[in-house]
Design a protein around this motif. Structure first.
Motif, PDB file in Angstrom:
ATOM      1  N   LEU A  25       1.796  -2.322  21.723  1.00 35.03           N
ATOM      2  CA  LEU A  25       3.011  -1.513  21.360  1.00 35.03           C
ATOM      3  C   LEU A  25       2.805  -0.845  19.890  1.00 35.03           C
ATOM      4  CD1 LEU A  25       5.891  -1.209  22.358  1.00 35.03           C
ATOM      5  CD2 LEU A  25       6.508  -2.952  20.607  1.00 35.03           C
ATOM      6  N   LEU A  26       2.328  -1.645  18.862  1.00 36.94           N
ATOM      7  CA  LEU A  26       2.258  -1.471  17.689  1.00 36.94           C
ATOM      8  C   LEU A  26       1.085  -0.245  17.659  1.00 36.94           C
ATOM      9  CD1 LEU A  26       3.258  -3.020  15.046  1.00 36.94           C
ATOM     10  CD2 LEU A  26       0.716  -3.879  15.018  1.00 36.94           C
ATOM     11  N   ASP A  27      -0.038  -0.477  18.307  1.00 33.88           N
ATOM     12  CA  ASP A  27      -1.015   0.495  18.410  1.00 33.88           C
ATOM     13  C   ASP A  27      -0.687   1.925  18.711  1.00 33.88           C
ATOM     14  OD1 ASP A  27      -3.921   1.013  17.846  1.00 33.88           O
ATOM     15  OD2 ASP A  27      -4.016   1.586  20.063  1.00 33.88           O
ATOM     16  N   SER A  28       0.519   1.856  19.765  1.00 35.61           N
ATOM     17  CA  SER A  28       0.838   3.109  20.309  1.00 35.61           C
ATOM     18  C   SER A  28       1.832   3.869  19.331  1.00 35.61           C
ATOM     19  CB  SER A  28       1.257   3.136  21.691  1.00 35.61           C
ATOM     20  OG  SER A  28       2.067   1.807  22.093  1.00 35.61           O
ATOM     21  N   LEU A  29       2.515   2.914  18.547  1.00 42.30           N
ATOM     22  CA  LEU A  29       3.350   3.444  17.735  1.00 42.30           C
ATOM     23  C   LEU A  29       2.602   4.285  16.625  1.00 42.30           C
ATOM     24  CD1 LEU A  29       6.173   0.892  16.777  1.00 42.30           C
ATOM     25  CD2 LEU A  29       6.293   3.132  17.981  1.00 42.30           C
ATOM     26  N   LEU A  30       1.595   3.535  16.060  1.00 41.09           N
ATOM     27  CA  LEU A  30       0.437   4.141  15.154  1.00 41.09           C
ATOM     28  C   LEU A  30      -0.197   5.449  15.545  1.00 41.09           C
ATOM     29  CD1 LEU A  30      -0.893   0.994  13.499  1.00 41.09           C
ATOM     30  CD2 LEU A  30       0.461   2.640  12.477  1.00 41.09           C
ATOM     31  N   GLN A  31      -0.498   5.359  16.793  1.00 42.03           N
ATOM     32  CA  GLN A  31      -1.115   6.571  17.574  1.00 42.03           C
ATOM     33  C   GLN A  31      -0.304   7.802  17.305  1.00 42.03           C
ATOM     34  OE1 GLN A  31      -2.708   5.160  21.175  1.00 42.03           O
ATOM     35  NE2 GLN A  31      -3.919   7.131  21.396  1.00 42.03           N
ATOM     36  N   LEU A  32       0.998   7.628  17.435  1.00 41.79           N
ATOM     37  CA  LEU A  32       1.957   8.475  17.584  1.00 41.79           C
ATOM     38  C   LEU A  32       1.935   8.994  15.995  1.00 41.79           C
ATOM     39  CD1 LEU A  32       3.638   8.838  20.221  1.00 41.79           C
ATOM     40  CD2 LEU A  32       5.479   8.372  18.817  1.00 41.79           C
ATOM     41  N   ALA A  33       1.962   8.187  15.309  1.00 40.81           N
ATOM     42  CA  ALA A  33       2.013   8.514  13.626  1.00 40.81           C
ATOM     43  C   ALA A  33       0.804   9.330  13.147  1.00 40.81           C
ATOM     44  CB  ALA A  33       2.225   7.535  12.878  1.00 40.81           C
ATOM     45  N   GLU A  34      -0.292   8.938  13.739  1.00 41.96           N
ATOM     46  CA  GLU A  34      -1.469   9.497  13.737  1.00 41.96           C
ATOM     47  C   GLU A  34      -1.562  10.869  13.956  1.00 41.96           C
ATOM     48  OE1 GLU A  34      -4.874   7.366  15.193  1.00 41.96           O
ATOM     49  OE2 GLU A  34      -6.319   9.005  14.629  1.00 41.96           O
ATOM     50  N   GLY A  35      -1.091  10.938  15.422  1.00 41.52           N
ATOM     51  CA  GLY A  35      -0.912  12.309  15.763  1.00 41.52           C
ATOM     52  C   GLY A  35      -0.227  13.240  15.007  1.00 41.52           C
ATOM     53  N   ARG A  36       0.838  12.827  14.395  1.00 41.89           N
ATOM     54  CA  ARG A  36       1.718  13.694  13.753  1.00 41.89           C
ATOM     55  C   ARG A  36       1.303  14.013  12.361  1.00 41.89           C
ATOM     56  NH1 ARG A  36       7.302  14.037  14.542  1.00 41.89           N
ATOM     57  NH2 ARG A  36       7.956  13.258  16.464  1.00 41.89           N
ATOM     58  N   SER A  37       0.758  13.361  11.812  1.00 36.77           N
ATOM     59  CA  SER A  37       0.038  13.571  10.390  1.00 36.77           C
ATOM     60  C   SER A  37      -1.067  14.189  10.422  1.00 36.77           C
ATOM     61  CB  SER A  37      -0.096  12.162   9.845  1.00 36.77           C
ATOM     62  OG  SER A  37      -1.108  11.235  10.347  1.00 36.77           O
ATOM     63  N   SER A  38      -1.799  14.347  11.702  1.00 39.79           N
ATOM     64  CA  SER A  38      -3.095  15.133  11.811  1.00 39.79           C
ATOM     65  C   SER A  38      -3.229  16.749  12.343  1.00 39.79           C
ATOM     66  CB  SER A  38      -4.199  14.355  12.206  1.00 39.79           C
ATOM     67  OG  SER A  38      -3.815  13.678  13.384  1.00 39.79           O
ATOM     68  N   ARG A  39      -1.995  17.116  12.110  1.00 37.33           N
ATOM     69  CA  ARG A  39      -2.017  18.246  12.908  1.00 37.33           C
ATOM     70  C   ARG A  39      -3.020  19.471  12.518  1.00 37.33           C
ATOM     71  NH1 ARG A  39       1.176  23.097  13.561  1.00 37.33           N
ATOM     72  NH2 ARG A  39       2.271  23.250  11.587  1.00 37.33           N
ATOM     73  N   TRP A  40      -3.166  19.212  11.154  1.00 42.92           N
ATOM     74  CA  TRP A  40      -4.176  20.423  10.519  1.00 42.92           C
ATOM     75  C   TRP A  40      -5.721  19.948  10.874  1.00 42.92           C
ATOM     76  CZ3 TRP A  40      -8.101  18.047   7.432  1.00 42.92           C
ATOM     77  CH2 TRP A  40      -7.839  16.812   7.125  1.00 42.92           C
ATOM     78  N   LYS A  41      -5.889  18.793  11.604  1.00 44.84           N
ATOM     79  CA  LYS A  41      -7.288  18.864  12.011  1.00 44.84           C
ATOM     80  C   LYS A  41      -7.821  19.428  13.218  1.00 44.84           C
ATOM     81  CE  LYS A  41      -8.218  14.353   9.999  1.00 44.84           C
ATOM     82  NZ  LYS A  41      -8.318  12.781  10.334  1.00 44.84           N
ATOM     83  N   PRO A  42      -9.027  19.922  13.037  1.00 44.31           N
ATOM     84  CA  PRO A  42      -9.425  20.671  14.305  1.00 44.31           C
ATOM     85  C   PRO A  42      -9.671  19.773  15.198  1.00 44.31           C
ATOM     86  CG  PRO A  42     -11.226  20.538  12.444  1.00 44.31           C
ATOM     87  CD  PRO A  42      -9.833  20.026  12.023  1.00 44.31           C
ATOM     88  N   ARG A  43      -9.335  20.118  16.484  1.00 44.54           N
ATOM     89  CA  ARG A  43      -9.294  19.323  17.940  1.00 44.54           C
ATOM     90  C   ARG A  43      -9.934  20.300  18.722  1.00 44.54           C
ATOM     91  NH1 ARG A  43      -4.491  18.082  17.806  1.00 44.54           N
ATOM     92  NH2 ARG A  43      -4.486  16.313  16.236  1.00 44.54           N
ATOM     93  N   ARG A  44     -10.857  19.233  19.901  1.00 48.83           N
ATOM     94  CA  ARG A  44     -11.379  20.176  20.711  1.00 48.83           C
ATOM     95  C   ARG A  44     -10.167  20.458  21.850  1.00 48.83           C
ATOM     96  NH1 ARG A  44     -16.240  21.212  21.483  1.00 48.83           N
ATOM     97  NH2 ARG A  44     -16.830  19.588  20.024  1.00 48.83           N
ATOM     98  N   GLU A  45     -10.052  21.665  22.197  1.00 43.60           N
ATOM     99  CA  GLU A  45      -9.013  22.050  23.186  1.00 43.60           C
ATOM    100  C   GLU A  45      -9.263  21.420  24.654  1.00 43.60           C
ATOM    101  OE1 GLU A  45      -6.107  23.475  23.043  1.00 43.60           O
ATOM    102  OE2 GLU A  45      -6.331  23.531  21.004  1.00 43.60           O
ATOM    103  N   ARG A  46      -8.636  20.942  25.267  1.00 41.91           N
ATOM    104  CA  ARG A  46      -9.122  20.441  26.497  1.00 41.91           C
ATOM    105  C   ARG A  46      -8.752  21.596  27.672  1.00 41.91           C
ATOM    106  NH1 ARG A  46      -8.535  14.890  29.083  1.00 41.91           N
ATOM    107  NH2 ARG A  46      -6.045  15.187  28.920  1.00 41.91           N
TER     108      ARG A  46
END
Ligand SMILES: Nc1ncnc2c1ncn2[C@@H]1O[C@H](COP(=O)(O)OP(=O)(O)OP(=O)(O)O)[C@@H](O)[C@H]1O
Ligand SMILES: [Mg+2]
Lengths: 267, 273
Positions: B252-273
């Protein structure tokens, strides 16, 4: 016109840790008159970037003096615009935030910043991408954002270190024309570094050829081509080819010398 | 003939069909539980040691039932989470400050380098008894263990990020008029934050593990305590109940953090799927 940038007997010795000192440029004298567009060409490693970093005050000269508009360069100059070869936009800031940086550092208020940034975003055709992050832009768009970023405070001197060398040929020609257009009647002094002789001639009022390292000034040529110019057409203008040939014969010798030296040091 | 080009119906590979992946994942979990149960009932896995899902799942439910005899489960969860959060926050702040200072001040970094390397080489969990002796049986010792675990992760991430920051970015903002403070807040710290965010999930996991292990070794409350108590009574069902509960919480903790991580790294290049 009074000189805007002057270098007098400027030398730079790099002293990397655990390596012998290296003389990068040696006794460079250069005047760039106000409002002129001057390009410097030379073989790789001859000290072109070094000269620009010295003028901007990012590094200090080992000897000699540098002045910008009669003001000796002692620390980083914030009254110049500098275009780096590599991406220099903050990746975690949007285009608008990046273009606003210089104004924010100067303590301007929100409204003032918006009033000055918006026209620039429009001028470099990035208004629709204002809220994008740099990685969401093409290479050409990132260059235009950087142009806007450095020009937003209206510096009278623009220093450019191979700004377009990472772009494909078509984008590059477009950017060169846009640069000429922006520069046009602005009265800004431009010191432009490139390793591309054709680009150098097409853009400039004056061409400076450097020797292989340690860099010295080998020759200077005025560029007698009429303005306004279109960079993709100007290479067919009379005068272009003969100037190109003369400058190339200078440059070729230095490129060969630099190449031979690299072979020798490799063996 | 029309000019329109008909694209063939694109065949989506199975690995990209969300529902399929989810069903597969669920299937694997159910198979695992089923196998455990089956092997337990068949006598291959002795339930005395390995318990069985049909034993420990009801046990977990029992813990949550009002008036459970095993003590207040919510209290245990609250205690463990409090220790985790404190260890995580303090460790992160310390790691950030020290990492930044060391990256900016060469001499400081050089002076402390051997000592820090030595500390980092110690398997941190063996410090748990030391902390319990030094800080007592309550919260402080658990937080201390979490801090030592989190600190080094954040410290190294920050140190490397600040030291290796792209010099072009620094030069550029300086010419744009940045003062020292601006360079810190516009370039160095954001570069460090992105490294820290990337290590966020690891360090939170470590803070959680630190809390549970320290509780297990010596405490009056918490999920680690619950497991230690069950163990003392040879109650493997209680042990596995605690372990499964801890795993679920960690998830649970990990998925919460995953959410936070996604929100704070919008500026990062990510490979489009
Ligand atoms: N920080 C440094 N420490 C040591 N040597 C350096 C440093 N920076 C540059 N040099 C050396 O100084 C010389 C000139 O470097 P500079 O970057 O100015 O060349 P350049 O003309 O811009 O080359 P290029 O066209 O490849 O960009 C090179 O030989 C380089 O190896
Ligand atoms: Mg260079």
């Amino acid at each position: 016109m009074p000189p805007s940038i002057t270098l007098r007997g400027v030398s730079k010795v790099y002293r990397p840790p655990k390596k012998p000192p290296y003389l990068a440029i040696d006794g460079v004298d250069l005047d760039v008159d106000q409002g002129r567009f001057v390009s410097v060409v030379g073989p790789s490693g001859c000290g072109k970037s070094t000269i620009l970093a010295l003028v901007a005050g990012l590094i200090t000269a080992t000897s000699g003096t540098i002045t910008i508009r009669d003001d000796p360069v002692r620390a980083v100059r914030t009254d110049v615009g500098f275009l780096f070869q590599r991406d220099a936009l903050l990746p975690w800031r949007t285009v608008r935030e990046n273009v606003s940086l210089a104004l924010r550092f100067r303590g301007l208020g929100r409204r003032e910043i918006a009033d000055r940034v918006d026209p620039w975003l429009a001028r470099v055709r990035l208004a629709p991408f204002a809220d994008n992050f740099p990685h969401e832009l093409s290479g050409g768009m990132r260059k235009r954002a950087q142009l806007a970023q450095s020009l937003v405070v209206d510096p009278s001197v623009l220093l450019m270190d191979e700004p377009f060398s990472a772009l494909d040929v078509q984008t590059r020609n477009l950017m060169e024309n846009e640069l000429l257009e922006l520069w046009g009647a602005s009265g800004k002094t431009v010191l432009f570094i490139t390793h591309d002789l054709e680009e150098a001639i097409a853009l400039s009022d004056e061409l400076v050829v450097m020797t292989a390292g340690p860099g010295r000034i080998k020759a200077r040529y005025p560029v007698p081509l009429p303005r306004p110019r279109n960079v993709s057409e100007v290479r067919f203008a009379p005068g272009f080819v003969s100037l190109y040939e003369r400058a190339w014969s200078d440059l070729r010798d230095e490129v060969l010398r630099s190449y031979e030296r690299s072979l020798r040091s490799a063996s | 003939m029309s000019d329109t080009v008909t694209l063939g119906v694109e065949r989506i590979p199975l690995a990209r069909r969300d529902w399929f992946v989810r069903a597969l994942q669920l299937g694997v979990i159910l198979f695992f539980i089923g196998a455990w149960e089956g092997l337990g009932r068949a006598g291959v896995l002795d339930p005395f040691y390995y318990s069985r899902p049909s034993l420990f799942l009801p046990r977990i439910a029992e813990w949550f039932a009002p008036g459970s005899t095993a003590g207040d489960i919510w209290l245990d969860i609250r205690v463990t989470l409090t220790e985790t959060v404190l260890g995580f926050v303090i460790g992160t702040l310390l790691g950030l400050i020290v990492g930044y200072a060391f990256a900016r001040n060469r001499l400081l970094g050089l002076a402390f380098d051997p000592l820090l390397s030595m500390f980092n080489a110690i398997p941190r969990l063996v410090l748990a008894p030391v902390f319990i002796l030094a800080f007592g049986i309550d919260l402080a010792s658990k937080v201390a263990l979490g801090v030592t675990l989190v600190f080094f992760i954040v410290f190294f991430a920050t140190f490397a990020a600040v030291r290796d920051v792209d010099q072009t970015l620094v030069d550029n903002v300086r010419i744009l008029g940045a003062r020292r403070r601006d360079v810190t807040f516009e370039v160095l710290l954001p570069a460090a934050f992105s490294a820290i965010v990337a290590s966020l999930r690891t360090s939170a996991g470590f803070a959680f593990a630190g809390a549970v292990v320290a509780e297990y070794i010596g405490s009056n409350a918490g999920l680690g305590r619950r497991i230690a108590t069950a163990e003392a009574f040879f109650d493997s069902t209680g042990v596995f109940g605690g372990i499964v509960l801890i795993a679920l919480l960690a998830l649970l903790l990990d998925s919460l953090l995953q959410l936070a991580e996604g929100r704070s790294s919008r500026w990062k290049p990510r490979r489009e799927r």
